[in-house]
Enzyme design. Structure first.
Site, mmCIF file in Angstrom:
data_model
loop_
_atom_site.group_PDB
_atom_site.id
_atom_site.type_symbol
_atom_site.label_atom_id
_atom_site.label_comp_id
_atom_site.label_asym_id
_atom_site.label_seq_id
_atom_site.Cartn_x
_atom_site.Cartn_y
_atom_site.Cartn_z
ATOM 1 C CE LYS A 178 43.690 12.811 66.062
ATOM 2 N NZ LYS A 178 43.346 13.140 64.645
HETATM 3 C C1 LIG Z 1 44.049 14.403 64.234
HETATM 4 C C2 LIG Z 1 44.181 14.425 62.892
HETATM 5 C C3 LIG Z 1 45.159 15.399 62.289
HETATM 6 C C4 LIG Z 1 46.125 16.209 63.143
HETATM 7 O O1 LIG Z 1 46.971 15.404 63.883
HETATM 8 P P1 LIG Z 1 47.831 15.976 65.240
HETATM 9 O O2 LIG Z 1 48.719 14.959 65.725
HETATM 10 O O3 LIG Z 1 46.716 16.482 66.012
HETATM 11 O O4 LIG Z 1 48.898 16.724 64.390
HETATM 12 C C5 LIG Z 1 45.307 15.429 60.984
HETATM 13 N N1 LIG Z 1 44.241 14.848 60.094
HETATM 14 C C6 LIG Z 1 43.229 14.065 60.719
HETATM 15 C C7 LIG Z 1 42.260 13.506 59.591
HETATM 16 C C8 LIG Z 1 43.099 13.826 62.078
HETATM 17 O O5 LIG Z 1 42.133 13.283 62.645
#
Ligand SMILES: *Cc1c(COP(=O)(O)O)cnc(C)c1O
Length: 430
Positions: free
Chosen positions: A107
């Site tokens: 993210k």
């Molecule tokens: C947010 C997250 C996900 C999921 O991603 P989405 O876009 O919500 O499907 C998977 N793995 C980790 C480590 C995350 O932080």
């Protein structure tokens, strides 16, 4: 580029407005009015381009002219100041490591990009915004870090007291500047409820521009399409069809991959790899979408019972179930299976995954049973972010990366709150 609301009851609007609002006034998610494929030559020569060049060409139609080209280039260069390596696991499987950013979370890219866009829109100090985030631990750090030092943007981050790991708490509470941490006496759902209530509180929203920083926001969602291009750039010389296995929670990341595919990226298939939260798996089997409360797992960033971006995926496939089924498979795995996958990756391939990546690996293996492709699973977090689980399975010490070492000796700064009224007071006195 203009954006429309998927609820179709709000006016179409600009990228700037969509990014500042997050959700449309009719509570719908924003979606780009058009997606124009890139020239075939872009993909033919992709290995000659830098990541920043690829990202700029890929996203510019969604952002320019509201952010001018030269500013967009700078935003991209600042956002992408780390690597996105593809690591080979075996002949048919690779992993794309998305955890080399400042908080070791995938993210980081979306948060850094969104922060800089909001910073640009606020350049004349007319649009000061407050980003309000509730976090169960992992994702808040990426948001907070991404917005650190961006002028005109304040971040208020709520986390449940005693329910996040020491590392996570340090990442949330030691940043200072424009980042404020609120330590909530309660569980994650209490944090989430307070944030939702704030967005609906007209006394608050008439006095300040509140926004969220999750993947419903177009400025955080769209830059994730870069990952798929970066993987293709590294794997193109294999001359094999590529499928992506994406550990999914809110389905923002995988949906961004589908935007890359619409732009012309040669992707044969997508695999949504899920933990016990299997709403989409059930939908793909029954055509009936039944959201349900989330259940807790060891891959907790994917503990989502009603994935907010799934509606964008349906829109991308013209709400045609057969078209979707041809492009997407979905599987669900238990914590036990996830632990076994972590161990298998370590023993057979000397690869230390995190629980989310391990779920992605399982989805990759399932798809390979009946398809002759190369599958890339996305590694969405560094294994030390989930140290308890990983160390317990592989029975080895894992070295802490410098991004974590740096925050461990810093002093925590957080304001304790217990009620919504305390949150409101805090926001109004900011
Ligand atoms: C947010 C997250 C996900 C999921 O991603 P989405 O876009 O919500 O499907 C998977 N793995 C980790 C480590 C995350 O932080």
């Amino acid at each position: 580029m203009n954006y429309y609301s998927l609820n179709k009851k709000a006016p179409n609007t600009t990228f700037a407005d969509a990014a500042v609002r997050g959700l449309a006034p009719d509570k719908g998610l924003y979606f780009p009015e058009s997606i124009t494929p890139l020239d075939a030559s872009f993909f033919e020569t992709i290995e000659e381009k830098s990541n920043a060049e690829i990202a700029f060409e890929a996203i510019k139609q969604f952002i320019v002219p509201e952010i001018p080209e030269d500013v967009l280039k700078t935003i991209i260069e600042e956002t992408l100041n780390f690597n996105f390596p593809v690591v080979n696991i075996n002949e048919n499987i690779s992993t794309l490591e998305l955890f080399h950013g400042p908080t070791l979370a995938f993210k980081d890219v979306g948060a850094r990009f969104m922060a800089r866009c909001l910073g640009y829109f606020n350049k004349s100090n007319t649009n000061e915004v407050t980003v309000l985030v509730a976090t169960s631990g992992d994702t808040g750090g990426a948001v907070a870090n991404g917005f650190l030092g961006v002028k005109g943007v304040n971040v208020v981050i709520l986390y449940p007291s005693g329910k996040v790991s020491d590392i996570q708490e340090k990442q949330l509470t030691t940043l200072r500047q424009n980042i404020k941490a609120l330590e909530v006496d309660g569980v994650f759902d209490d944090c989430q409820d307070m944030v939702k209530r704030a967005f609906l509180d007209e006394e608050l929203t008439s006095k300040m521009q509140l926004t969220s920083a999750n993947s419903i926001n177009v400025a955080r969602w769209l830059p994730q399409l870069f990952y798929y291009m970066f993987a293709y750039k590294q794997l193109k010389s294999k001359h094999k069809d590529i499928a992506f296995s994406v550990p999914s929670g809110n389905f923002g990341n995988i949906c961004a991959g589908m935007i890359a595919q619409k732009l012309g990226l040669p992707v044969k298939h997508f695999i949504a790899s899920n933990n016990a939260n299997d709403t989409v798996v059930n939908y793909m089997n029954t055509q009936s979408y039944e959201p349900k409360p989330s259940v807790q797992t060891i891959s907790n960033a994917m503990d989502v019972g009603n994935p907010s971006n799934f509606i964008r995926i349906q829109e991308l496939h013209n709400k045609d179930f057969e078209a979707l089924k041809a492009n997407l498979s979905s599987y669900s795995y238990t914590d036990e299976e996830t632990r076994e996958a972590l161990l298998e990756l370590y023993k057979d391939y000397n690869y230390v995954a995190d629980p989310h990546g391990a779920v992605g690996y399982l989805g990759a293996k399932a798809h390979l049973k009946s398809n002759d492709v190369h599958v890339v699973f996305l590694e969405t977090a560094h294994p030390t972010k989930f140290l308890d689980v990983v160390a317990d399975v592989i029975k080895e010490n894992i070295e802490l990366p410098p991004q974590i070492m740096r925050v461990m000796d810093k002093e925590k700064e957080a304001t304790a709150i217990a009620t919504y009224d305390e949150l409101k007071m805090f926001l109004l006195n900011e």
